[in-house]
Design an enzyme around this catalytic site. Structure first.
Site, mmCIF file in Angstrom:
data_model
loop_
_atom_site.group_PDB
_atom_site.id
_atom_site.type_symbol
_atom_site.label_atom_id
_atom_site.label_comp_id
_atom_site.label_asym_id
_atom_site.label_seq_id
_atom_site.Cartn_x
_atom_site.Cartn_y
_atom_site.Cartn_z
ATOM 1 N N TRP A 71 0.829 -1.210 0.000
ATOM 2 C CA TRP A 71 0.000 0.000 0.000
ATOM 3 C C TRP A 71 0.856 1.250 0.000
ATOM 4 C CZ3 TRP A 71 -4.052 -1.760 -1.950
ATOM 5 C CH2 TRP A 71 -4.507 -3.037 -1.600
ATOM 6 N N ASP B 295 -1.921 6.439 6.423
ATOM 7 C CA ASP B 295 -2.937 5.494 5.963
ATOM 8 C C ASP B 295 -3.168 4.497 7.093
ATOM 9 O OD1 ASP B 295 -4.429 3.463 4.840
ATOM 10 O OD2 ASP B 295 -3.066 3.075 3.171
ATOM 11 N N LYS C 244 -12.416 -2.510 7.344
ATOM 12 C CA LYS C 244 -11.721 -3.366 8.315
ATOM 13 C C LYS C 244 -12.441 -3.202 9.658
ATOM 14 C CE LYS C 244 -8.439 -3.544 5.082
ATOM 15 N NZ LYS C 244 -8.054 -4.665 4.224
#
Lengths: 354, 354
Positions: free
Chosen positions: B100, B167, B191
């Site tokens: 990511w 993030d 999540k």
């Protein structure tokens, strides 16, 4: 009390869809898991995405014609930007038929020159301009097929040798058209197709890859095409409910059947608007949208009484947009004829009352 | 059979949330309407959006500190782009801790120079780099707090005078931190926070408006702040389910309680990974993520047997990501300790069996 939902969007979807969509939150496909907790890479969800993409093309008659269907995020507002990012080299031509066209134009200007070929702003967008010429050196021509706020709809589309791009957010899947005339169609799901949170993009792949700028991954249609609309985690539930709604459209007879029912509903309501001396239509008759009927009271003094009447009758979402005032009856695919009859009866009742 | 859902995301959410979320599809707030068919401008939904935004700030201890909370669309992948669009003038500093981070770096390069201050790519991202210096002339420093794929987590964050951007997609709301050290936090909901389809952005307003470029409307944080996260139709249902999940977190005792339970689950599983001679952990011990435990079989020959065992026991989503292989147990907030015990028991059972 039974509700009659005329909301402009998000809006009514079929009751059968709500039932199945509710059940899938508790147990999806008898997996023992909620659709909200499964991986988007699981075979069960990949099948949903594939069916949704395939049904979208099938219902529009665009299978095997070089088109790809994508379910993206960010609404039509993001498409205003992506269309220009991917397609403008120097200049593009836009038809301005209202708020959404104007917003699309604003974003396109970040990437090139915009030629506004015509605008109906002079009459508060109550009609669709018809006499205009399209520059043959534009990178594409963009229009908005249905104007939710003003209640107008394009009944025909100009012939052009340039790519034809259309925002069909508020009337996609509501009528038959030769969709193969279009090179790129986009639509926020939250009218005829599904809940808010996903946007359908249908693009003829051959029009892509012709601009010189580098395009960030998420803004690039090719990124999403290459990954079968799963470059990143999609809006799982919104895509699922859209798939259920597309299945429902197909099971009811496809766009032909939708158009027939939408025509009946529109005829019924517009006939009463024209007959009833208390009301007047907002849009020019020839450009009236079967999706969103905009109308006003001739005498605003009746507003309080009428508002009370329809609210007491279980009617929802009949208030007009502030740009037009009065009333707006949004009659998307899933709205039954019966609900329109309820409003028509209330209009007659008001006439008798005052 | 009871399911034990270790999916890496979208992932398990609280059962109470599923119940309420399912009911709202049929009848939201006793309105007689589905939450999928109401206007996003209706008072009922505006209240949902406001509560979601407010709860997000409250749970992180960021109320009245100059932060705004937004629920946008497009996932963290769109934030990779938006962060850079809004914040890079010349150059930004990024810590590369995995897939990511690498993707975030790629998108940032569209807008300026990227200084990769450190990377753990040399060991397939199985650790968090710690000795690096941050350039004091960077427009901001970006890091990824938890690396879902590799199972590592940043336990501390470097001191910097530059804006700190993080993030937190896969560990937000899972632990206590001094969140006021951060200037911009973003997280895909799927999540600990909700279903796929919305992305939380928390931004300190004072860091905005300092770049010279013009920013398209949808890419501009200020657009969304000015419209209370309702510039365009939001992902209504995903925001609603996120709001329910944030309520659940608060009702259970907030981040302190979440951290305690997450610690218990992680201790239980990592202890077995370290004890059981058939398994080995993937990530460096000091950098292990309590959210995603990555581990492999010492002898791949046991794979078929073990896979059969956990699949028969109702365990879902235990397969490792292809970049690491083996297994990944994602233990987000809503996963009960009991489910971790099931996996630990299966690991012991395998040891006895082979």
């Amino acid at each position: 009390m039974k509700k009659h939902n005329f909301s402009a969007g998000p809006c009514i979807l079929p009751q059968e869809v709500f039932q199945e969509a509710s059940q899938a939150i508790l147990d999806f496909n008898n997996s023992g898991l909620s659709i909200l907790e499964i991986s988007h890479r699981s075979p069960d969800f990949v099948a949903v995405m594939e069916e949704a993409r395939s049904l979208a093309l099938e219902l529009l008659g665009l299978q095997n014609k070089g088109y790809k269907a994508l379910f993206l995020q960010g609404g039509a507002s993001t498409q205003f930007l992506m269309v220009a990012y991917n397609l403008i080299n120097k200049k593009a031509a836009y038809l301005n038929t209202g708020t959404w066209s104007s917003k699309a134009i604003k974003e396109a200007k970040f990437f090139g020159d915009v030629i506004e070929v015509a605008s109906s702003k002079d009459k508060n967008f109550n009609y669709i301009p018809k006499s205009y010429s399209l520059p043959e050196d534009a990178d594409y021509f963009h229009c908005t097929s249905n104007n939710t706020i003003f209640g107008t709809q394009m009944k025909s589309f100009p012939a052009t040798s340039r790519p034809l791009v259309c925002d069909m957010s508020s009337d996609i899947f509501s009528r038959e058209l030769d969709f193969s005339k279009f090179d790129l169609i986009y639509a926020g799901a939250q009218k005829n197709m599904g809940p808010a949170g996903t946007t359908l993009v249908i693009v003829k792949e051959e029009i892509l890859g012709k601009v010189s700028r580098e395009i960030p991954s998420m803004m690039n249609y090719q990124t999403h095409i290459d990954k079968d609309s799963m470059f990143n985690t999609p809006a799982v539930y919104a895509v699922y409910v859209s798939m259920l709604t597309l299945r429902w459209i197909k099971s009811k007879g496809g766009l032909k059947a939708m158009e027939k029912l939408n025509h009946q509903k529109a005829e019924l309501l517009y006939a009463e608007i024209d007959r009833n001396p208390l009301f007047k239509g907002f849009a020019e008759k020839e450009d009236r949208s079967p999706m969103n009927a905009t109308f006003n009271l001739v005498n605003e003094a009746h507003k309080e009484v009428f508002d009370k009447m329809w609210k007491s009758a279980g009617v929802n979402g009949l208030n007009g947009h502030r740009s037009v005032g009065g009333y707006r009856a949004s009659m998307y695919n899933a709205l039954p004829l019966e609900s329109v009859q309820v409003v028509v009866d209330l209009m007659k009742e008001l006439e008798e009352k005052v």
